[in-house]
Design a protein around this motif. Structure first.
Motif, PDB file in Angstrom:
ATOM      1  N   LYS A  49       0.802  -1.213   0.000  1.00 56.18           N
ATOM      2  CA  LYS A  49       0.000   0.000   0.000  1.00 56.18           C
ATOM      3  C   LYS A  49       0.843   1.274   0.000  1.00 56.18           C
ATOM      4  CE  LYS A  49      -4.352  -1.599   1.904  1.00 56.18           C
ATOM      5  NZ  LYS A  49      -5.410  -1.300   2.891  1.00 56.18           N
ATOM      6  N   LEU A  50       2.149   1.124   0.146  1.00 57.49           N
ATOM      7  CA  LEU A  50       3.040   2.287   0.119  1.00 57.49           C
ATOM      8  C   LEU A  50       3.724   2.453  -1.236  1.00 57.49           C
ATOM      9  CD1 LEU A  50       4.749   1.921   3.626  1.00 57.49           C
ATOM     10  CD2 LEU A  50       2.731   3.263   3.006  1.00 57.49           C
ATOM     11  N   ALA A  51       3.410   1.550  -2.177  1.00 55.46           N
ATOM     12  CA  ALA A  51       4.088   1.576  -3.480  1.00 55.46           C
ATOM     13  C   ALA A  51       3.864   2.885  -4.209  1.00 55.46           C
ATOM     14  CB  ALA A  51       3.613   0.409  -4.337  1.00 55.46           C
ATOM     15  N   TYR A  52       2.685   3.481  -4.022  1.00 51.88           N
ATOM     16  CA  TYR A  52       2.367   4.708  -4.749  1.00 51.88           C
ATOM     17  C   TYR A  52       2.204   5.894  -3.806  1.00 51.88           C
ATOM     18  CZ  TYR A  52       1.408   1.064  -8.148  1.00 51.88           C
ATOM     19  OH  TYR A  52       1.519  -0.019  -8.977  1.00 51.88           O
ATOM     20  N   ALA A  53       2.991   5.858  -2.734  1.00 49.84           N
ATOM     21  CA  ALA A  53       2.972   6.971  -1.794  1.00 49.84           C
ATOM     22  C   ALA A  53       3.628   8.193  -2.435  1.00 49.84           C
ATOM     23  CB  ALA A  53       3.701   6.592  -0.510  1.00 49.84           C
ATOM     24  N   GLY A  54       3.255   9.362  -1.975  1.00 52.11           N
ATOM     25  CA  GLY A  54       3.834  10.591  -2.517  1.00 52.11           C
ATOM     26  C   GLY A  54       3.382  10.822  -3.951  1.00 52.11           C
ATOM     27  N   ASP A  55       4.352  11.090  -4.840  1.00 52.77           N
ATOM     28  CA  ASP A  55       4.033  11.376  -6.236  1.00 52.77           C
ATOM     29  C   ASP A  55       4.088  10.139  -7.119  1.00 52.77           C
ATOM     30  OD1 ASP A  55       3.749  14.076  -5.642  1.00 52.77           O
ATOM     31  OD2 ASP A  55       5.872  14.506  -5.989  1.00 52.77           O
ATOM     32  N   ALA A  56       4.419   8.982  -6.552  1.00 44.22           N
ATOM     33  CA  ALA A  56       4.535   7.766  -7.355  1.00 44.22           C
ATOM     34  C   ALA A  56       3.156   7.321  -7.842  1.00 44.22           C
ATOM     35  CB  ALA A  56       5.181   6.650  -6.543  1.00 44.22           C
ATOM     36  N   GLU A  57       3.103   6.830  -9.083  1.00 41.39           N
ATOM     37  CA  GLU A  57       1.863   6.351  -9.669  1.00 41.39           C
ATOM     38  C   GLU A  57       2.098   5.008 -10.345  1.00 41.39           C
ATOM     39  OE1 GLU A  57      -0.045   9.138 -12.223  1.00 41.39           O
ATOM     40  OE2 GLU A  57      -0.512  10.548 -10.597  1.00 41.39           O
ATOM     41  N   PRO A  58       1.041   4.240 -10.573  1.00 44.07           N
ATOM     42  CA  PRO A  58       1.188   2.952 -11.251  1.00 44.07           C
ATOM     43  C   PRO A  58       1.853   3.112 -12.616  1.00 44.07           C
ATOM     44  CG  PRO A  58      -0.997   3.141 -10.280  1.00 44.07           C
ATOM     45  CD  PRO A  58      -0.361   4.490 -10.144  1.00 44.07           C
ATOM     46  N   GLU A  59       2.621   2.092 -12.992  1.00 44.01           N
ATOM     47  CA  GLU A  59       3.302   2.085 -14.283  1.00 44.01           C
ATOM     48  C   GLU A  59       2.804   0.919 -15.122  1.00 44.01           C
ATOM     49  OE1 GLU A  59       7.557   2.408 -14.088  1.00 44.01           O
ATOM     50  OE2 GLU A  59       7.490   3.529 -12.201  1.00 44.01           O
ATOM     51  N   ARG A  60       3.021   1.015 -16.421  1.00 47.11           N
ATOM     52  CA  ARG A  60       2.637  -0.075 -17.313  1.00 47.11           C
ATOM     53  C   ARG A  60       3.312  -1.366 -16.843  1.00 47.11           C
ATOM     54  NH1 ARG A  60       5.192   3.539 -20.692  1.00 47.11           N
ATOM     55  NH2 ARG A  60       3.850   5.224 -21.427  1.00 47.11           N
ATOM     56  N   GLY A  61       2.539  -2.443 -16.797  1.00 44.09           N
ATOM     57  CA  GLY A  61       3.073  -3.732 -16.381  1.00 44.09           C
ATOM     58  C   GLY A  61       2.864  -4.050 -14.924  1.00 44.09           C
ATOM     59  N   ASP A  62       2.492  -3.061 -14.100  1.00 40.78           N
ATOM     60  CA  ASP A  62       2.237  -3.305 -12.677  1.00 40.78           C
ATOM     61  C   ASP A  62       0.979  -4.154 -12.494  1.00 40.78           C
ATOM     62  OD1 ASP A  62       4.400  -1.793 -11.971  1.00 40.78           O
ATOM     63  OD2 ASP A  62       3.263  -0.130 -11.097  1.00 40.78           O
ATOM     64  N   VAL A 181      -9.863   3.310 -14.995  1.00 42.30           N
ATOM     65  CA  VAL A 181      -9.821   3.237 -13.537  1.00 42.30           C
ATOM     66  C   VAL A 181      -9.100   4.464 -12.996  1.00 42.30           C
ATOM     67  CG1 VAL A 181      -8.981   1.944 -11.544  1.00 42.30           C
ATOM     68  CG2 VAL A 181      -9.820   0.718 -13.556  1.00 42.30           C
ATOM     69  N   PRO A 182      -9.748   5.288 -12.184  1.00 46.79           N
ATOM     70  CA  PRO A 182      -9.062   6.445 -11.603  1.00 46.79           C
ATOM     71  C   PRO A 182      -7.872   6.017 -10.746  1.00 46.79           C
ATOM     72  CG  PRO A 182     -11.445   6.645 -11.358  1.00 46.79           C
ATOM     73  CD  PRO A 182     -11.175   5.245 -11.817  1.00 46.79           C
ATOM     74  N   VAL A 183      -6.771   6.724 -10.877  1.00 47.86           N
ATOM     75  CA  VAL A 183      -5.574   6.391 -10.104  1.00 47.86           C
ATOM     76  C   VAL A 183      -5.850   6.438  -8.611  1.00 47.86           C
ATOM     77  CG1 VAL A 183      -3.228   7.161  -9.528  1.00 47.86           C
ATOM     78  CG2 VAL A 183      -3.973   7.120 -11.920  1.00 47.86           C
ATOM     79  N   ASP A 184      -6.721   7.351  -8.189  1.00 45.81           N
ATOM     80  CA  ASP A 184      -6.976   7.467  -6.744  1.00 45.81           C
ATOM     81  C   ASP A 184      -7.828   6.323  -6.204  1.00 45.81           C
ATOM     82  OD1 ASP A 184      -9.501   8.120  -7.687  1.00 45.81           O
ATOM     83  OD2 ASP A 184      -9.409  10.230  -7.072  1.00 45.81           O
ATOM     84  N   ARG A 185      -8.267   5.407  -7.078  1.00 44.62           N
ATOM     85  CA  ARG A 185      -8.991   4.220  -6.629  1.00 44.62           C
ATOM     86  C   ARG A 185      -8.064   3.016  -6.446  1.00 44.62           C
ATOM     87  NH1 ARG A 185     -14.071   4.477  -4.384  1.00 44.62           N
ATOM     88  NH2 ARG A 185     -15.362   6.004  -5.475  1.00 44.62           N
ATOM     89  N   VAL A 186      -6.787   3.199  -6.733  1.00 43.19           N
ATOM     90  CA  VAL A 186      -5.826   2.096  -6.596  1.00 43.19           C
ATOM     91  C   VAL A 186      -5.511   1.889  -5.118  1.00 43.19           C
ATOM     92  CG1 VAL A 186      -3.502   1.294  -7.138  1.00 43.19           C
ATOM     93  CG2 VAL A 186      -4.860   2.471  -8.885  1.00 43.19           C
ATOM     94  N   ILE A 187      -5.662   0.664  -4.656  1.00 48.28           N
ATOM     95  CA  ILE A 187      -5.387   0.321  -3.259  1.00 48.28           C
ATOM     96  C   ILE A 187      -3.899   0.080  -3.049  1.00 48.28           C
ATOM     97  CG2 ILE A 187      -5.807  -1.412  -1.458  1.00 48.28           C
ATOM     98  CD1 ILE A 187      -8.595  -1.825  -2.760  1.00 48.28           C
ATOM     99  N   GLY A 188      -3.261  -0.565  -4.008  1.00 51.88           N
ATOM    100  CA  GLY A 188      -1.826  -0.831  -3.889  1.00 51.88           C
ATOM    101  C   GLY A 188      -1.355  -1.738  -5.007  1.00 51.88           C
TER     102      GLY A 188
END
Length: 257
Positions: A49-62, A181-188
């Motif tokens: 759940k900390l993978a996208y903390a701060g300014d980090a966002e999901p990347e292709r392949g995640d 899918v909105p980025v802010d709906r990503v749990i981790g």
């Protein structure tokens, strides 16, 4: 040790585990085969759940776990506080399936990407670059449903690895939001398989997208679909900002359909 001290210690440990699960790493049980062969039914993945903390966002392949309310699931279910507590406790123990609004899928396109399927060789294209998806279920095509979309900023285009048995962004092209899918709906991010022990392993980001360039303002070249007697080599599809009409999909019967 007195029984009271034992009970208090047990409550303290349980509370610490719940807090750790809620904010740091949470296990999710895989309820369907939509992500095979990467994930199997019954696998317990550990979601960072900390993978996208701060300014980090999901990347292709995640591989991500997200709340599909408003994108994959219409509306929101009525909440039962007692049921929610029980569900969370069982989830911590890896004994419960995820909520019916929670899904695990692979990120295929991020904000600004043009995602097309399929090119003349039957492959997925992202920003004009063909992607060799070695993680697909054996025998599956990248998609039986053709599409040509541009992912809006702040959203993701996600698909299952078992394409012929996955309800994903493709099934919601004709719905509000177009399957994004909105980025802010990503749990981790699903980073490990924690159970069963024989399948313990790290889940690495797929390198299939390593050659994909960043999106260009004009969304890249037209996909290479080849030529035909009715379409010359300069033929290109309709503007990608208008997704092809697809009937709304039947609401999934469970999470990660």
């Amino acid at each position: 040790m007195s029984w009271r001290r034992t009970v208090l210690l047990g409550v303290a440990v349980a509370g610490a585990v719940l807090l750790f699960s809620h904010f740091v790493v949470q296990p999710f049980q895989i309820p369907s085969n939509s992500m095979e062969p990467t994930l199997r039914v019954g696998d317990r993945v550990l979601v960072n759940k900390l993978a996208y903390a701060g300014d980090a966002e999901p990347e292709r392949g995640d591989l991500i776990v997200f709340d599909g309310t408003g994108s994959f699931v219409r509306g929101s279910a009525e909440e039962n506080p007692a049921g929610e507590v029980t569900q969370e406790v069982l989830a911590v123990l890896g004994l419960a399936k995820p909520d019916e609004t929670d899904f695990v899928k692979r990120v295929v396109g991020v904000g600004g990407d043009r995602v097309v399927c399929c090119d003349g060789s039957g492959r997925l294209q992202v920003n004009g670059t063909a992607v060799d998806e070695g993680y697909l279920h054996p025998g599956d095509a990248p998609s039986e449903v053709p599409f040509d979309i541009v992912v809006p900023e702040g959203t993701l285009w996600v698909m299952g690895d078992h394409r012929s048995n996955s309800r994903d962004s493709r099934d919601h092209l004709g719905a509000p939001g177009g399957g994004m899918v909105p980025v802010d709906r990503v749990i981790g991010r699903a980073d490990w398989i924690g159970w069963p022990f024989g399948r313990w392993s790290a889940l690495e980001r797929a390198d299939a997208f390593s050659r994909v360039p960043e999106p260009s303002p004009d969304h890249g070249p037209s996909p290479d679909r080849g030529s035909s007697p009715d379409r010359g080599p300069d033929w290109s599809p309709a503007p990608p900002s208008v997704p092809p009409p697809v009937p709304p999909s039947v609401p999934p019967s469970g999470a990660d359909g």
